[in-house]
Design a protein around this motif. Structure first.
Motif, mmCIF file in Angstrom:
data_model
loop_
_atom_site.group_PDB
_atom_site.id
_atom_site.type_symbol
_atom_site.label_atom_id
_atom_site.label_comp_id
_atom_site.label_asym_id
_atom_site.label_seq_id
_atom_site.Cartn_x
_atom_site.Cartn_y
_atom_site.Cartn_z
ATOM 1 N N GLY A 275 42.413 42.829 -69.802
ATOM 2 C CA GLY A 275 41.509 42.906 -68.665
ATOM 3 C C GLY A 275 40.160 43.522 -68.976
ATOM 4 N N ILE A 276 39.792 43.569 -70.261
ATOM 5 C CA ILE A 276 38.528 44.190 -70.670
ATOM 6 C C ILE A 276 37.378 43.185 -70.632
ATOM 7 C CG2 ILE A 276 37.360 45.308 -72.624
ATOM 8 C CD1 ILE A 276 40.040 46.535 -73.342
ATOM 9 N N ILE A 277 37.707 41.912 -70.770
ATOM 10 C CA ILE A 277 36.689 40.870 -70.699
ATOM 11 C C ILE A 277 37.201 39.767 -69.770
ATOM 12 C CG2 ILE A 277 37.557 39.619 -72.708
ATOM 13 C CD1 ILE A 277 34.647 38.998 -73.445
ATOM 14 N N ASN A 278 36.319 39.202 -69.002
ATOM 15 C CA ASN A 278 36.703 38.149 -68.074
ATOM 16 C C ASN A 278 36.897 36.826 -68.811
ATOM 17 O OD1 ASN A 278 36.473 39.921 -65.861
ATOM 18 N ND2 ASN A 278 34.260 39.533 -65.735
ATOM 19 N N VAL A 279 37.576 35.894 -68.130
ATOM 20 C CA VAL A 279 37.746 34.563 -68.695
ATOM 21 C C VAL A 279 36.379 33.891 -68.767
ATOM 22 C CG1 VAL A 279 38.838 32.309 -68.411
ATOM 23 C CG2 VAL A 279 40.071 34.385 -67.752
ATOM 24 N N LEU A 280 36.014 33.451 -69.990
ATOM 25 C CA LEU A 280 34.681 32.883 -70.204
ATOM 26 C C LEU A 280 34.731 31.366 -70.153
ATOM 27 C CD1 LEU A 280 33.473 35.094 -73.211
ATOM 28 C CD2 LEU A 280 32.890 35.381 -70.800
ATOM 29 N N PRO A 281 33.704 30.734 -69.584
ATOM 30 C CA PRO A 281 33.598 29.271 -69.678
ATOM 31 C C PRO A 281 33.464 28.848 -71.140
ATOM 32 C CG PRO A 281 32.070 30.152 -68.039
ATOM 33 C CD PRO A 281 32.613 31.324 -68.797
ATOM 34 N N ALA A 282 33.655 27.569 -71.383
ATOM 35 C CA ALA A 282 33.667 27.057 -72.761
ATOM 36 C C ALA A 282 32.372 27.371 -73.497
ATOM 37 C CB ALA A 282 33.918 25.546 -72.755
ATOM 38 N N ILE A 283 31.225 27.181 -72.820
ATOM 39 C CA ILE A 283 29.935 27.416 -73.489
ATOM 40 C C ILE A 283 29.767 28.890 -73.828
ATOM 41 C CG2 ILE A 283 27.430 27.307 -73.209
ATOM 42 C CD1 ILE A 283 27.810 24.852 -71.469
ATOM 43 N N GLU A 284 30.128 29.778 -72.896
ATOM 44 C CA GLU A 284 30.000 31.214 -73.144
ATOM 45 C C GLU A 284 30.987 31.683 -74.215
ATOM 46 O OE1 GLU A 284 30.092 33.604 -69.663
ATOM 47 O OE2 GLU A 284 28.616 32.406 -68.578
ATOM 48 N N LEU A 285 32.165 31.064 -74.253
ATOM 49 C CA LEU A 285 33.141 31.417 -75.288
ATOM 50 C C LEU A 285 32.619 31.037 -76.668
ATOM 51 C CD1 LEU A 285 35.907 32.448 -76.166
ATOM 52 C CD2 LEU A 285 36.840 30.174 -75.680
ATOM 53 N N VAL A 286 32.000 29.858 -76.764
ATOM 54 C CA VAL A 286 31.404 29.424 -78.041
ATOM 55 C C VAL A 286 30.301 30.393 -78.465
ATOM 56 C CG1 VAL A 286 30.032 27.629 -79.156
ATOM 57 C CG2 VAL A 286 31.993 27.002 -77.745
ATOM 58 N N ALA A 287 29.482 30.808 -77.481
ATOM 59 C CA ALA A 287 28.407 31.765 -77.786
ATOM 60 C C ALA A 287 28.988 33.112 -78.225
ATOM 61 C CB ALA A 287 27.522 31.957 -76.556
ATOM 62 N N PHE A 288 30.087 33.525 -77.575
ATOM 63 C CA PHE A 288 30.766 34.781 -77.940
ATOM 64 C C PHE A 288 31.255 34.734 -79.383
ATOM 65 C CE2 PHE A 288 34.763 37.067 -78.437
ATOM 66 C CZ PHE A 288 34.452 38.341 -77.967
ATOM 67 N N VAL A 289 31.964 33.651 -79.729
ATOM 68 C CA VAL A 289 32.503 33.505 -81.092
ATOM 69 C C VAL A 289 31.375 33.408 -82.113
ATOM 70 C CG1 VAL A 289 33.843 31.992 -82.612
ATOM 71 C CG2 VAL A 289 34.653 32.458 -80.291
ATOM 72 N N ALA A 290 30.326 32.650 -81.774
ATOM 73 C CA ALA A 290 29.201 32.488 -82.700
ATOM 74 C C ALA A 290 28.486 33.811 -82.942
ATOM 75 C CB ALA A 290 28.216 31.459 -82.145
ATOM 76 N N THR A 291 28.342 34.637 -81.891
ATOM 77 C CA THR A 291 27.667 35.935 -82.039
ATOM 78 C C THR A 291 28.438 36.860 -82.967
ATOM 79 O OG1 THR A 291 26.742 35.754 -79.804
ATOM 80 C CG2 THR A 291 26.813 37.952 -80.784
ATOM 81 N N VAL A 292 29.758 36.937 -82.746
ATOM 82 C CA VAL A 292 30.584 37.831 -83.566
ATOM 83 C C VAL A 292 30.638 37.335 -85.015
ATOM 84 C CG1 VAL A 292 32.882 38.814 -83.851
ATOM 85 C CG2 VAL A 292 31.935 38.542 -81.561
ATOM 86 N N CYS A 293 30.741 36.012 -85.202
ATOM 87 C CA CYS A 293 30.762 35.455 -86.561
ATOM 88 C C CYS A 293 29.433 35.699 -87.272
ATOM 89 C CB CYS A 293 31.060 33.967 -86.519
ATOM 90 S SG CYS A 293 32.750 33.571 -86.036
ATOM 91 N N ALA A 294 28.333 35.563 -86.519
ATOM 92 C CA ALA A 294 27.009 35.811 -87.106
ATOM 93 C C ALA A 294 26.890 37.263 -87.565
ATOM 94 C CB ALA A 294 25.916 35.485 -86.092
ATOM 95 N N GLY A 295 27.491 38.187 -86.800
ATOM 96 C CA GLY A 295 27.482 39.598 -87.204
ATOM 97 C C GLY A 295 28.198 39.815 -88.523
ATOM 98 N N THR A 296 29.341 39.146 -88.719
ATOM 99 C CA THR A 296 30.076 39.256 -89.986
ATOM 100 C C THR A 296 29.279 38.672 -91.144
ATOM 101 O OG1 THR A 296 32.237 39.198 -88.890
ATOM 102 C CG2 THR A 296 32.174 38.552 -91.199
ATOM 103 N N VAL A 297 28.666 37.499 -90.919
ATOM 104 C CA VAL A 297 27.852 36.865 -91.968
ATOM 105 C C VAL A 297 26.655 37.750 -92.319
ATOM 106 C CG1 VAL A 297 26.394 34.880 -92.509
ATOM 107 C CG2 VAL A 297 28.565 34.541 -91.335
ATOM 108 N N LEU A 298 26.037 38.351 -91.309
ATOM 109 C CA LEU A 298 24.904 39.249 -91.557
ATOM 110 C C LEU A 298 25.340 40.463 -92.368
ATOM 111 C CD1 LEU A 298 21.901 39.879 -90.995
ATOM 112 C CD2 LEU A 298 22.635 41.045 -88.902
ATOM 113 N N LEU A 299 26.505 41.009 -92.018
ATOM 114 C CA LEU A 299 27.023 42.170 -92.743
ATOM 115 C C LEU A 299 27.345 41.800 -94.186
ATOM 116 C CD1 LEU A 299 27.696 45.128 -92.248
ATOM 117 C CD2 LEU A 299 29.995 44.444 -91.588
#
Length: 430
Positions: A139-163
């Motif tokens: 219950g820490i994050i709400n159910v995200l629509p498909a586009i927002e979920l893709v943006a969520f995954v892309a943001t976190v993956c970009a952070g790993t690639v940057l690191l």
């Protein structure tokens, strides 16, 4: 103390070394800034409360450098890259082509590193989806629509690639191994919060236990330094060889076999695997199916960081990975061939296969001592909590081992830079 001060003064007086140190420090600062930029849509207050109440997640947060509790854009840390490295190491042992590639020197290693980077991206996406599912079940994050979920995954993956890119920049333009230094920076970044939590709980009843914990910490640090620097010296004699008018060889040297050949890699590999069942159990506890929920609770009890089964498995994995990684980085047959090629021999041992067998015999036994030591360091938090009942100082033997080992390796890297620069200056004078 004066020698250490003179060492640091000499490092900063040398322009090349100073620029490398300052570049590494600048990357650290940028990393810590990104570690406090949260991903949108996450209830950070509730997330921190969850991490404070869950020992497994608290341990995972320490290895991510505090980025998970904030759920920053670098929330996954270097875990996908470490997992990709484990997979590539295992595949190298299985597929002959990858094994041949690993033996091609720098070109082969660069190719394998490229494969590791490519594998890191899909692993980061999978872990991002798994983390989203875990946070949604709590219950820490709400159910995200498909586009927002893709943006969520892309943001976190970009952070790993940057690191990962930060780590390679440090390796190329800074001092020491970039990936190890970033893990070190993450662990050190959590220390002030951890110490503050411990100091806030000090009272007349537990001050003695905290002192015992501090003494145990000093003993552990001293032991890590001793084990890291310990070597078994194998005497090698070289026969005299005449080439033209010159005589080569006719001298003795030593082949140093380190007690801990693998460094901190086995613990990093082991903790990446041993935390997966706990992560899966935490996710499945929110299932609506009673059968699956019961299995999840059983797994959670088995893999409780203070439980016997968790610590036994953790210890076993560390010992196993120590032998595995030592076998990867040290090849007795290759060393024996090099010694024989240059006319060397170990006293009392015939060149060739007998020398390889002798080196393997010695390495197997000294690695056992190093592996058991690493295993004990890995389960040190449970041992310390059992004897002292200090719960707040979550940084255990693994974190201490990484910090001390990285500091020692970085100091050696700086010393090597200074020696190289002094040698170049001496050559120019001649």
């Amino acid at each position: 103390m004066n020698s250490h001060l003179s060492f640091f003064k000499k490092s900063f007086k040398t322009p090349d070394v100073r620029s490398k140190i300052l570049f590494t420090a600048a990357i650290f600062i940028v990393f810590r800034i990104f570690a406090h930029i949260p991903v949108p849509g996450v209830d950070v207050v509730q997330l921190k409360a969850l991490f404070a109440s869950n020992q497994f997640l608290g341990l995972l947060d320490i290895f991510s450098g505090g980025t998970l509790a904030n759920f920053s854009v670098m929330a996954l840390g270097l875990n996908p890259y470490i997992n990709a490295s484990i997979i590539l190491q295992l595949l190298t042992m299985i597929f002959p082509k990858l094994e041949e590639l690993s033996k091609e020197g720098d070109a082969g290693r660069q190719k394998i590193n490229q494969y590791t980077r490519m594998l890191t991206i899909p692993l980061a996406c999978l872990q991002a989806i798994g983390m989203y599912a875990l946070l949604r079940s709590q219950g820490i994050i709400n159910v995200l629509p498909a586009i927002e979920l893709v943006a969520f995954v892309a943001t976190v993956c970009a952070g790993t690639v940057l690191l990962m890119w930060f780590g390679e920049l440090i390796t190329e333009k800074g001092i020491g191994n970039g990936i190890s230094l970033l893990i070190f920076a993450g662990i050190v970044g959590v220390l002030p919060v951890s110490f503050a939590q411990t100091l806030s709980t000090i009272n007349a009843e537990n001050i003695f236990n905290i002192l015992i914990f501090a003494v145990m910490g000093i003993i552990v640090i001293s032991s890590i330094v001793v084990i890291n620097e310990a070597t078994r010296q194998i005497t090698v004699y070289y026969a005299k060889r005449v080439r033209g008018n010159k005589i080569y060889g006719g001298q003795s040297t030593h082949l140093p076999l380190r007690l801990n050949q693998a460094g901190v890699i086995p613990i990093i590999f082991a903790v990446s695997l041993v935390l997966l069942p706990s992560l899966l159990a935490n996710y499945l506890t929110a299932s609506k199916t009673e059968f699956i929920k019961n299995i999840a609770f059983t797994f959670a009890s088995w893999f409780n960081p203070d439980g016997f089964f968790y610590n036994f498995l953790y210890f076993f994995l560390v010992v196993g990975f120590t032998y595995f990684y030592t076998a990867v980085i040290f090849n007795p047959k290759k060393i024996s061939g090099e010694i024989q090629k240059y006319g060397g021999f170990i006293p009392g041992i015939r060149p060739g296969t007998p020398t390889a067998n002798f080196l393997n015999y010695i390495l197997t036994r000294i690695t056992l001592a190093g592996a058991i030591f690493l295993g004990l360091i890995a389960i040190f938090p449970t041992i310390a909590k059992t004897f002292t009942n200090v719960q707040n100082l979550a940084l255990g033997g693994t974190g201490i081992l990484i910090v001390v080992s990285v500091v020692l390796e970085t100091i050696k890297a700086i010393e090597a830079q200074l020696v190289m620069r002094n040698y170049d200056a001496y050559s120019k004078q001649k």
